[in-house]
Structures are given as C-alpha cells and as structure tokens.
Design an enzyme around this catalytic site. Structure first.
Site, PDB file in Angstrom:
ATOM      1  N   LYS A 192      45.136  46.013  29.072  1.00 14.86           N
ATOM      2  CA  LYS A 192      45.291  44.600  28.706  1.00 14.86           C
ATOM      3  C   LYS A 192      44.178  43.801  29.363  1.00 14.86           C
ATOM      4  O   LYS A 192      44.189  43.569  30.571  1.00 14.86           O
ATOM      5  CB  LYS A 192      46.648  44.057  29.148  1.00 14.86           C
ATOM      6  CG  LYS A 192      46.878  42.603  28.683  1.00 14.86           C
ATOM      7  CD  LYS A 192      47.592  41.801  29.737  1.00 14.86           C
ATOM      8  CE  LYS A 192      47.464  40.305  29.524  1.00 14.86           C
ATOM      9  NZ  LYS A 192      46.101  39.791  29.461  1.00 14.86           N
TER      10      LYS A 192
ATOM     11  N   SER B  49      44.883  38.306  41.357  1.00 12.93           N
ATOM     12  CA  SER B  49      45.246  37.479  42.500  1.00 12.93           C
ATOM     13  C   SER B  49      46.414  38.070  43.268  1.00 12.93           C
ATOM     14  O   SER B  49      47.205  38.869  42.736  1.00 12.93           O
ATOM     15  CB  SER B  49      45.600  36.069  42.032  1.00 12.93           C
ATOM     16  OG  SER B  49      46.837  36.085  41.337  1.00 12.93           O
TER      17      SER B  49
ATOM     18  N   GLY C 200      49.645  39.802  41.649  1.00 12.08           N
ATOM     19  CA  GLY C 200      49.772  41.204  42.020  1.00 12.08           C
ATOM     20  C   GLY C 200      51.091  41.506  42.705  1.00 12.08           C
ATOM     21  O   GLY C 200      51.696  42.567  42.488  1.00 12.08           O
TER      22      GLY C 200
ATOM     23  N   GLU D 277      44.745  46.046  43.373  1.00 13.52           N
ATOM     24  CA  GLU D 277      43.531  45.585  44.056  1.00 13.52           C
ATOM     25  C   GLU D 277      43.538  44.070  43.936  1.00 13.52           C
ATOM     26  O   GLU D 277      43.252  43.514  42.877  1.00 13.52           O
ATOM     27  CB  GLU D 277      42.284  46.216  43.425  1.00 13.52           C
ATOM     28  CG  GLU D 277      41.021  46.028  44.261  1.00 13.52           C
ATOM     29  CD  GLU D 277      40.204  44.831  43.806  1.00 13.52           C
ATOM     30  OE1 GLU D 277      40.297  43.779  44.481  1.00 13.52           O
ATOM     31  OE2 GLU D 277      39.483  44.940  42.817  1.00 13.52           O
TER      32      GLU D 277
ATOM     33  N   CYS E 115      35.589  39.989  43.470  1.00 11.40           N
ATOM     34  CA  CYS E 115      36.687  40.205  44.424  1.00 11.40           C
ATOM     35  C   CYS E 115      36.174  40.478  45.826  1.00 11.40           C
ATOM     36  O   CYS E 115      36.777  40.069  46.813  1.00 11.40           O
ATOM     37  CB  CYS E 115      37.552  41.381  43.975  1.00 11.40           C
ATOM     38  SG  CYS E 115      38.240  41.222  42.321  1.00 11.40           S
TER      39      CYS E 115
ATOM     40  N   GLU F 257      41.612  31.433  49.079  1.00 10.27           N
ATOM     41  CA  GLU F 257      40.569  32.069  48.268  1.00 10.27           C
ATOM     42  C   GLU F 257      40.089  31.115  47.179  1.00 10.27           C
ATOM     43  O   GLU F 257      40.871  30.587  46.404  1.00 10.27           O
ATOM     44  CB  GLU F 257      41.100  33.352  47.631  1.00 10.27           C
ATOM     45  CG  GLU F 257      40.041  34.110  46.844  1.00 10.27           C
ATOM     46  CD  GLU F 257      40.581  35.368  46.181  1.00 10.27           C
ATOM     47  OE1 GLU F 257      39.775  36.263  45.874  1.00 10.27           O
ATOM     48  OE2 GLU F 257      41.807  35.455  45.969  1.00 10.27           O
TER      49      GLU F 257
END
Length: 497
Positions: A194, A248, A252, A270, A304, A401
């Site tokens: 996806k 994020s 996640g 991750e 990332c 972040e």
C-alpha cells in the site's frame, strides 16, 4: 527555472486511469473515490488514482495467498533470485521514466530520484535476490536420554511467514517498497503493498515491470487508498501473516497494536526519529558545516534517518552558524524537474503546513532563526532551508520530529553533556558523531542510544547493514542478514530412529 522535458511514456502513463495492480493486472475502481496526485513543485494535479474498494483489497490478499501456497512455493530459490534480478534489470532500463514519475509525485529532485531512489532501489533488490538461495536452518546434536537404544537428531527450517502487507510512506515510494517486497519475495513470501496516498503512482509501474520480468501474477500486488481505511483492512485480514510499516511513531504504534489484536501477527516497524549529530571540539568549522548540510537537508530533510538536532561545542557554535548561514543562502531552490536546483519543494500540502507551524513554534519559544524560517518563492510547497538556535533542550524544535529541512542547534560544554543531550529523547533511529579522534569516537559509539550510529558521516545506508530503531523508533531490522529473521518462521524438527 527550466524543467526537463517529460518522456512520452511518462505522459502516457500519467494519462491512464489508475487504481490497483492485482493478480498481474491493472484494476481501476471507477465507482470509488479518486485521489488527486499533486505535483509539489506546482500544486497542479498530474493524475488521479481510484481508491481500492473492500472487494479489491480482499481480491489482492486472496491473490497473494494463492500465489504463496501455489506458484511461488513451487518456484525454486534460485529462480526467485533470477526473477528479482530481471526486475532490477527492467528498472534500470526504465530508470529515467521511473525517476520522472517519482519527482513529479514526491518533489524529489530529479538527480536524487535517479541516483538515489532508482539506483539504490536496484542495488537493494539485487542484494535481496542474492539471499534467496542462502536461507538455511541448522542441524544439532540432541541430548535426549535413550531408553531402548534409540537415537535422536534435530534440525531447524526457516520457512516463509506467508502474505506480507507492506505500508509505504511518501518520501521514498519505490525504495522503501523494495525493502519490503524484496525481503518478502527473497524469503518465499508474497506481498501486497500500500503506497502513500500522496505518491501512489510509481509502485503501479514497478508492479507492471515485475510481471514483465516473469514474476508470477499475485506475487506482488499494489492497493491504493487512504491509510485510515486500506491499512486497517490489510492488518485485520486473516490471510495476512506480517505487516511491515515505515512511518510516524503514532501511526506505527497503532499498526503494532492492531497487528497484535489481529492474531499476534509479525510486525516490522521503522518509525520516526529526532536524530542527533554531535560535533566534537576538534572537528574543523567548515567540515562541520559540510556535515550539517549532509545530515540535515538531503531531500529537504524528508528522510527518516536525517539529523534534526545538532550539538556543537560552545567555542565553535558562533563560527559554525555564521558559515552555515552563508552556505544555505547559496542553495538554489527550484522545481524537482530542474536539473540545476539544489533544494526542492516539500512533498505535500499537509507537510508544508506542518513545517510552517514549526517555524511559528520556534519563534514563540524565542528560538533564534539563523537562516530561513519562512516559505520560499514559487508556486509549489517551497520553504527555506532553515537553521534555528534553540533556547534549551526542552524546546519543541529539539523534541518534536519535523521531518523537514529544519536543523536545530544547541551548544554544549563537555562531551558528557553532549552525549546526555543526544540520548535525551524517547526516540532512537540514527545518530552521528563527528571527530578526528578515533579513540573518542569508538568510546562514544556504544553509549549512543540509536539503531545506527555513523562516524563522520550521516544518511548513508547500505543493503548489507541492518537498519532499524531502538526505543520508540521501531521494532525489528531491515537489510543485512537480519531481515530473514523477520520474514520467516523458525521450525524445529526432531527425529527418533
């Protein structure tokens, strides 16, 4: 600003009716809502993609499951590797086509799309292909007592987990997808990918190339749509054995919880990072600035692994920031398809708004804007590359972040203070230490709380090196031999004779 000319095949591809790629065929859903794909350099619609219907999601997973238990299971490891290398060959042959579609969709500079997005994807795919013939178990001597002279031996098998659902972010829509389906296919799994709703196009083209390469229909499927609907449907499906997600921390975490609730499915997560870079006092000013540019501003900071927090010795920080101001002022901001541009647009409107809000937060907390902190001229989602001197380690700019071209700075007085600052976060994806003293570097590296620690470099990854986070930055590892553990089940076999 002069953009390169689009290839005729790119223009023809954009003009198609887009949807899903299921069981080796394109599958649009005309009755479903369509998602507009926006060129970040111009804010213009370049294509639209129909979202997957519930029936199409079911069809994609059923196709992957049928291929897993059928044709792909009967395909030898050597043949799997050969087919993956054929796909890599086709991606190389279509390098410019894929790069142009990627730049149009994500705002990635065309040079970066060619050399990083496409070339790195090919390198990773070839690496995974090489592992297809090297997945093995072990034999072992057993210590069971013998009652009537019988003996025992044991061995382990590594077997593919099954259908893998890969959820891919918008920043590297081909490369991160390759990490997921390359791992899956090498281990004998099949995949349903996806893409992000912001960058749904390139994986549709890669899936076509996979069938052209000879990878059987159903082995690699692509479904598009909103993450709030398509993702949960994939995670909950009983025939999906594993979810691999990049994105994020909040999303996640939700993916991980849902996977556990859906039958303790395998997960690789991750997630985000507020990645630090620490420059020791011995490191020269101009090399420090080179390092900051490398660590913070690649792909407008939408990486990332990029560093967002920079710690510079108090005796050097004024000189470093002055030099950085001069360097940032020379960067040419331009369209992703302008080969002379050095800094492109942010990827989408929502992210543009998020980064602009961070500029406001920094000012509200009395952060000193060393350079940037504003939108940049142009029709697209352009912002200035930005450097901010924080007031304290507690400032939002040092803790939240941004995932953008925003480098925040804080001075330190000694190396223990620097190390404390670097580790003072709930995240731990990457970090870097910069020094000419190898002894100090080797002593600091084990104490830095991150999944990857670079010395005198940042943002460089290699398929042979495992990649993943500690603390809230993720679970599991990608790349290297480590990926095999996360895409296979370990089965123990004991024989009495």
């Amino acid at each position: 600003m002069t953009d390169i000319s689009l290839l005729p095949e790119v223009e023809a591809f954009l003009a198609r009716r887009h949807g899903q790629y299921i069981d080796g065929q394109l599958a649009a859903a005309p009755d479903a809502a369509a998602i507009d794909v926006i060129n970040p350099s111009s804010r213009k619609v370049i294509a639209s993609v129909h979202q997957a219907t519930p029936a199409q999601i079911e069809q994609a997973i059923a196709s992957a499951h049928e291929a897993f238990t059928g044709v792909w299971q009967r395909t030898s490891p050597a043949r799997r590797g050969e087919l993956m290398n054929r796909l890599a060959d086709l991606m190389h042959a279509r390098r410019e086509e894929l790069a142009q579609i990627e730049s149009l969709s994500s705002g990635k500079l065309i040079g970066l799309s060619r050399a990083f997005e496409i070339d790195y994807s090919i390198a990773f795919l070839r690496y995974y292909a090489g592992w297809a013939t090297k997945i093995h178990g072990r034999t072992m001597s057993l210590s069971l007592p013998s009652a009537n002279g019988e003996q025992y031996t044991g061995f382990t098998l590594r077997q593919p987990v099954g259908v893998v659902a890969g959820i891919v972010p918008w920043n590297f829509s081909i490369m991160i997808a390759v990490w997921k389906f390359g791992s899956a296919l090498a281990c004998g799994c099949t995949a349903v990918i996806k893409p992000s709703e912001f960058t749904p196009l390139t994986m549709l083209r890669v899936a076509e190339l996979a069938v052209e390469a000879g990878i059987p229909p159903g082995v690699l499927n692509v479904v598009n749509g909103n993450g709030a609907t398509v993702g949960p449907a994939m995670i909950a499906h009983p025939k999906v054995a594993k979810i691999t997600f990049t994105g994020s921390v909040p999303t996640g975490t939700g993916v991980g919880v849902a996977a556990m609730q859906a039958g303790l499915k395998h997960v690789t997560l991750e997630l985000g990072g507020k990645n630090p870079a620490g420059f020791l006092r011995d490191f020269p000013v101009e090399r420090t600035v080179d390092g900051i540019i490398e660590a913070a501003y690649l792909h407008q900071g939408e990486v990332c692994a990029s560093a967002e927090r920079f710690y510079v010795h108090r005796s050097r920080i004024d000189d470093v920031l002055e030099s950085l101001h001069r360097r940032l002022a020379t960067l040419k901001i331009g369209s992703a398809l302008d080969e002379n541009a050095q800094f492109g647009p942010l990827a989408n409107a929502a992210h543009f708004a998020k980064v602009m809000a961070f500029f406001d937060k920094a000012r509200a907390q009395d952060g000193e804007i060393v350079y940037g902190g504003t939108a940049a001229p142009g029709d697209g989602f352009f912002v200035q590359p930005t450097a901010i001197l924080a007031r304290s380690q507690a400032d939002a700019i040092m803790t939240e972040e941004t995932f953008g071209p925003v480098a925040s700075f804080l001075a330190y007085d000694d190396e223990e203070e620097m190390l404390h600052y670097m580790n003072d976060t709930r995240l731990g994806l990457t970090a870097s230490v910069w020094t000419n003293d190898l002894s100090k570097a080797l002593r600091l590296v084990p104490r830095v709380e991150a999944g990857t620690v670079w010395v005198n470099m940042h943002n460089y990854i290699d398929p042979a090196m495992p990649f993943g986070g500690v603390k809230s930055s993720g679970i599991g590892r990608e790349f290297g031999e480590a990926f095999i553990e996360h895409f296979t089940e370990l089965k123990s076999v004991i024989i009495r004779y």
